[in-house]
Design a protein around this motif. Structure first.
Motif, PDB file in Angstrom:
ATOM      1  N   MET A  18       0.823  -1.205   0.000  1.00  0.00           N
ATOM      2  CA  MET A  18       0.000   0.000   0.000  1.00  0.00           C
ATOM      3  C   MET A  18       0.860   1.260   0.000  1.00  0.00           C
ATOM      4  SD  MET A  18      -2.941  -1.375   2.627  1.00  0.00           S
ATOM      5  CE  MET A  18      -3.788   0.198   2.765  1.00  0.00           C
ATOM      6  N   GLU A  19       1.930   1.265   0.766  1.00  0.00           N
ATOM      7  CA  GLU A  19       2.827   2.422   0.772  1.00  0.00           C
ATOM      8  C   GLU A  19       3.472   2.622  -0.593  1.00  0.00           C
ATOM      9  OE1 GLU A  19       4.195   2.587   5.468  1.00  0.00           O
ATOM     10  OE2 GLU A  19       5.465   1.569   4.005  1.00  0.00           O
ATOM     11  N   ARG A  20       3.766   1.537  -1.276  1.00  0.00           N
ATOM     12  CA  ARG A  20       4.393   1.634  -2.601  1.00  0.00           C
ATOM     13  C   ARG A  20       3.457   2.309  -3.601  1.00  0.00           C
ATOM     14  NH1 ARG A  20       6.143  -3.224  -2.652  1.00  0.00           N
ATOM     15  NH2 ARG A  20       4.698  -4.277  -4.076  1.00  0.00           N
ATOM     16  N   HIS A  21       2.154   2.088  -3.440  1.00  0.00           N
ATOM     17  CA  HIS A  21       1.190   2.627  -4.406  1.00  0.00           C
ATOM     18  C   HIS A  21       0.398   3.813  -3.877  1.00  0.00           C
ATOM     19  CE1 HIS A  21       2.263  -0.690  -6.926  1.00  0.00           C
ATOM     20  NE2 HIS A  21       1.761  -1.596  -6.101  1.00  0.00           N
ATOM     21  N   GLY A  22       0.636   4.214  -2.623  1.00  0.00           N
ATOM     22  CA  GLY A  22      -0.021   5.396  -2.081  1.00  0.00           C
ATOM     23  C   GLY A  22      -1.464   5.172  -1.653  1.00  0.00           C
ATOM     24  N   TRP A  23      -1.852   3.917  -1.354  1.00  0.00           N
ATOM     25  CA  TRP A  23      -3.209   3.626  -0.895  1.00  0.00           C
ATOM     26  C   TRP A  23      -3.264   3.752   0.621  1.00  0.00           C
ATOM     27  CZ3 TRP A  23      -2.805  -1.717  -3.666  1.00  0.00           C
ATOM     28  CH2 TRP A  23      -2.768  -1.521  -5.049  1.00  0.00           C
ATOM     29  N   VAL A  24      -4.193   4.542   1.138  1.00  0.00           N
ATOM     30  CA  VAL A  24      -4.342   4.685   2.589  1.00  0.00           C
ATOM     31  C   VAL A  24      -5.082   3.490   3.171  1.00  0.00           C
ATOM     32  CG1 VAL A  24      -5.376   6.075   4.430  1.00  0.00           C
ATOM     33  CG2 VAL A  24      -4.178   7.188   2.546  1.00  0.00           C
ATOM     34  N   THR A  25      -6.161   3.055   2.509  1.00  0.00           N
ATOM     35  CA  THR A  25      -6.825   1.803   2.880  1.00  0.00           C
ATOM     36  C   THR A  25      -7.116   1.026   1.608  1.00  0.00           C
ATOM     37  OG1 THR A  25      -9.185   2.382   2.704  1.00  0.00           O
ATOM     38  CG2 THR A  25      -8.047   3.021   4.746  1.00  0.00           C
ATOM     39  N   VAL A  26      -7.482  -0.234   1.796  1.00  0.00           N
ATOM     40  CA  VAL A  26      -8.066  -1.036   0.724  1.00  0.00           C
ATOM     41  C   VAL A  26      -9.547  -1.149   1.024  1.00  0.00           C
ATOM     42  CG1 VAL A  26      -8.121  -3.281  -0.420  1.00  0.00           C
ATOM     43  CG2 VAL A  26      -5.932  -2.328   0.332  1.00  0.00           C
ATOM     44  N   ASN A  27     -10.384  -0.737   0.085  1.00  0.00           N
ATOM     45  CA  ASN A  27     -11.830  -0.719   0.285  1.00  0.00           C
ATOM     46  C   ASN A  27     -12.429  -1.969  -0.355  1.00  0.00           C
ATOM     47  OD1 ASN A  27     -14.322   0.175   1.088  1.00  0.00           O
ATOM     48  ND2 ASN A  27     -14.518   1.757  -0.478  1.00  0.00           N
ATOM     49  N   LEU A  28     -12.626  -2.994   0.470  1.00  0.00           N
ATOM     50  CA  LEU A  28     -13.220  -4.243   0.011  1.00  0.00           C
ATOM     51  C   LEU A  28     -14.734  -4.116   0.122  1.00  0.00           C
ATOM     52  CD1 LEU A  28     -10.852  -6.635   1.994  1.00  0.00           C
ATOM     53  CD2 LEU A  28     -10.580  -5.824  -0.365  1.00  0.00           C
TER      54      LEU A  28
ATOM     55  N   PHE B 178     -24.296  -1.211  -0.054  1.00  0.00           N
ATOM     56  CA  PHE B 178     -22.992  -1.857  -0.176  1.00  0.00           C
ATOM     57  C   PHE B 178     -22.496  -2.256   1.212  1.00  0.00           C
ATOM     58  CE2 PHE B 178     -23.436   0.333  -4.091  1.00  0.00           C
ATOM     59  CZ  PHE B 178     -22.592  -0.268  -5.020  1.00  0.00           C
ATOM     60  N   HIS B 179     -21.820  -3.380   1.284  1.00  0.00           N
ATOM     61  CA  HIS B 179     -21.128  -3.796   2.500  1.00  0.00           C
ATOM     62  C   HIS B 179     -19.635  -3.587   2.259  1.00  0.00           C
ATOM     63  CE1 HIS B 179     -24.589  -6.081   4.337  1.00  0.00           C
ATOM     64  NE2 HIS B 179     -25.021  -5.846   3.094  1.00  0.00           N
ATOM     65  N   ALA B 180     -18.916  -3.136   3.284  1.00  0.00           N
ATOM     66  CA  ALA B 180     -17.509  -2.792   3.093  1.00  0.00           C
ATOM     67  C   ALA B 180     -16.659  -3.268   4.263  1.00  0.00           C
ATOM     68  CB  ALA B 180     -17.349  -1.282   2.923  1.00  0.00           C
ATOM     69  N   ARG B 181     -15.392  -3.537   3.947  1.00  0.00           N
ATOM     70  CA  ARG B 181     -14.363  -3.768   4.963  1.00  0.00           C
ATOM     71  C   ARG B 181     -13.125  -2.996   4.511  1.00  0.00           C
ATOM     72  NH1 ARG B 181     -14.320  -9.878   7.231  1.00  0.00           N
ATOM     73  NH2 ARG B 181     -13.444  -8.706   8.990  1.00  0.00           N
ATOM     74  N   ASN B 182     -12.391  -2.427   5.467  1.00  0.00           N
ATOM     75  CA  ASN B 182     -11.272  -1.552   5.127  1.00  0.00           C
ATOM     76  C   ASN B 182     -10.011  -1.900   5.898  1.00  0.00           C
ATOM     77  OD1 ASN B 182     -13.664   0.478   4.328  1.00  0.00           O
ATOM     78  ND2 ASN B 182     -11.798   1.061   3.268  1.00  0.00           N
ATOM     79  N   PRO B 183      -9.160  -2.760   5.351  1.00  0.00           N
ATOM     80  CA  PRO B 183      -7.836  -2.949   5.952  1.00  0.00           C
ATOM     81  C   PRO B 183      -7.063  -1.630   5.969  1.00  0.00           C
ATOM     82  CG  PRO B 183      -8.311  -4.694   4.364  1.00  0.00           C
ATOM     83  CD  PRO B 183      -9.387  -3.663   4.205  1.00  0.00           C
ATOM     84  N   PHE B 184      -6.437  -1.322   7.105  1.00  0.00           N
ATOM     85  CA  PHE B 184      -5.718  -0.059   7.275  1.00  0.00           C
ATOM     86  C   PHE B 184      -4.370  -0.317   7.970  1.00  0.00           C
ATOM     87  CE2 PHE B 184      -5.835   4.293   9.618  1.00  0.00           C
ATOM     88  CZ  PHE B 184      -5.024   4.880   8.646  1.00  0.00           C
ATOM     89  N   PRO B 185      -3.568  -1.232   7.451  1.00  0.00           N
ATOM     90  CA  PRO B 185      -2.290  -1.539   8.118  1.00  0.00           C
ATOM     91  C   PRO B 185      -1.296  -0.389   8.075  1.00  0.00           C
ATOM     92  CG  PRO B 185      -2.373  -2.614   5.983  1.00  0.00           C
ATOM     93  CD  PRO B 185      -3.743  -2.036   6.224  1.00  0.00           C
ATOM     94  N   THR B 186      -1.413   0.513   7.089  1.00  0.00           N
ATOM     95  CA  THR B 186      -0.484   1.643   7.015  1.00  0.00           C
ATOM     96  C   THR B 186      -0.622   2.546   8.232  1.00  0.00           C
ATOM     97  OG1 THR B 186      -2.114   2.829   5.678  1.00  0.00           O
ATOM     98  CG2 THR B 186      -0.365   1.665   4.499  1.00  0.00           C
ATOM     99  N   GLY B 187      -1.810   2.542   8.847  1.00  0.00           N
ATOM    100  CA  GLY B 187      -2.032   3.341  10.055  1.00  0.00           C
ATOM    101  C   GLY B 187      -1.852   2.555  11.330  1.00  0.00           C
ATOM    102  N   GLY B 188      -1.402   1.311  11.206  1.00  0.00           N
ATOM    103  CA  GLY B 188      -1.205   0.486  12.387  1.00  0.00           C
ATOM    104  C   GLY B 188      -2.477  -0.188  12.870  1.00  0.00           C
TER     105      GLY B 188
END
Length: 278
Positions: free
Chosen positions: A184-194, A203-213
């Motif tokens: 994600m850091e390589r591509h500049g994505w803050v979260t992944v919006n699944l 819509f149902h969503a899940r948001n991995p946010f490992p860049t923010g810990g």
């Protein structure tokens, strides 16, 4: 200095996405804010710096990084401000741009906040980027809903939209945090919006946010705004539209985000939610 704790996009303190809120961050350095956000431990803490009238500078810190804009912390901060000073219109100067927010009390007595995002935009992603992401998530290409093609989406921060073909696929989430952080850091994505599309307006969503810990965000207003821009840009729903994003249910922190999508290209996306003190 007082650190308030509010949960956004919920009417229950155990639901939604908790955020720290500092309504008067005057005199705090960047290092101070980062340390406070890490101690609070929520996915974001909003630091409000009073300016002239109903205008404020706002900065957002996760336990790991500063982000240019955060939707749920904006909703939390606006409701917290309304609880102290009354409802009305606010203008927030963020690192992503100026965000207008209106607070009000609904017929049931709940304080709600509606923000208008910066103009959203979308960008293409490569097959290699998607292959790398799928491998890290443990998803197969056959499990995607290609009627909602993968795109990088922006409404104050960049989020990669990836649509699951089934609700059961969305319900299973497991990944290596350090490896996904590097991607994600390589591509500049803050979260992944699944996301999974239940209907044209739900819509149902899940948001991995490992860049923010944080392994996962239970409600992500910025990603919901970016999704609204994506749906408009791709003409995937009739416009104008009101869309509901349901998030956090798989974490035991259910949340509901209302997304108002104007028909006019380039206009901001409206995000509405409640927030309650924790």
């Amino acid at each position: 200095m007082e650190v308030l704790r509010y949960s956004a996009f919920t009417k229950e303190a155990w639901g939604g996405n908790p955020a720290g809120v500092v309504l008067n961050a005057k005199g705090l350095s960047s290092a101070d804010m980062a340390a406070i956000a890490k101690e609070v431990g929520y996915s974001e803490t909003a630091f409000v710096l009073p300016a002239d009238g109903p205008e404020f500078d706002v900065r957002y810190f996760s336990p790991g990084i500063e982000v240019p804009f955060c939707g749920h912390a904006t909703i939390a901060a606006a409701v917290a401000y309304a609880h102290r000073h009354g409802v009305g219109d606010l203008k927030l100067r963020t690192k992503a741009g100026v965000i207008g927010v209106r607070t009000a009390v609904d017929a049931a007595g709940w304080c709600t906040a509606t923000l208008t995002s910066v103009p959203p935009r979308t960008a293409g992603v490569t097959d290699a980027q998607i292959e790398d992401l799928l491998a890290l998530l443990g998803w197969e290409a056959s499990e995607l809903d290609l009627r909602l093609p993968p795109r990088a989406t922006y409404a104050g921060a960049w989020h990669l939209v990836l649509a699951a073909a089934t609700r059961s696929r969305l319900a299973r989430l497991d990944y290596d945090m350090p490896k996904l952080t590097r991607l994600m850091e390589r591509h500049g994505w803050v979260t992944v919006n699944l996301v999974w599309r239940e209907s044209s307006t739900v819509f149902h969503a899940r948001n991995p946010f490992p860049t923010g810990g944080v392994f996962e965000d239970p409600a992500t207003g910025a990603a919901a705004a970016a999704l609204g821009g994506y749906l408009r840009d791709r003409r995937l729903i009739p416009l104008p539209a009101e869309v509901t994003v349901l998030q956090g249910h798989d974490m035991g922190r259910p949340s509901s985000i209302t997304v108002d999508i104007p028909e006019e290209p380039g206009t901001g996306i409206g995000i509405t939610g409640t927030a309650v003190p924790i």
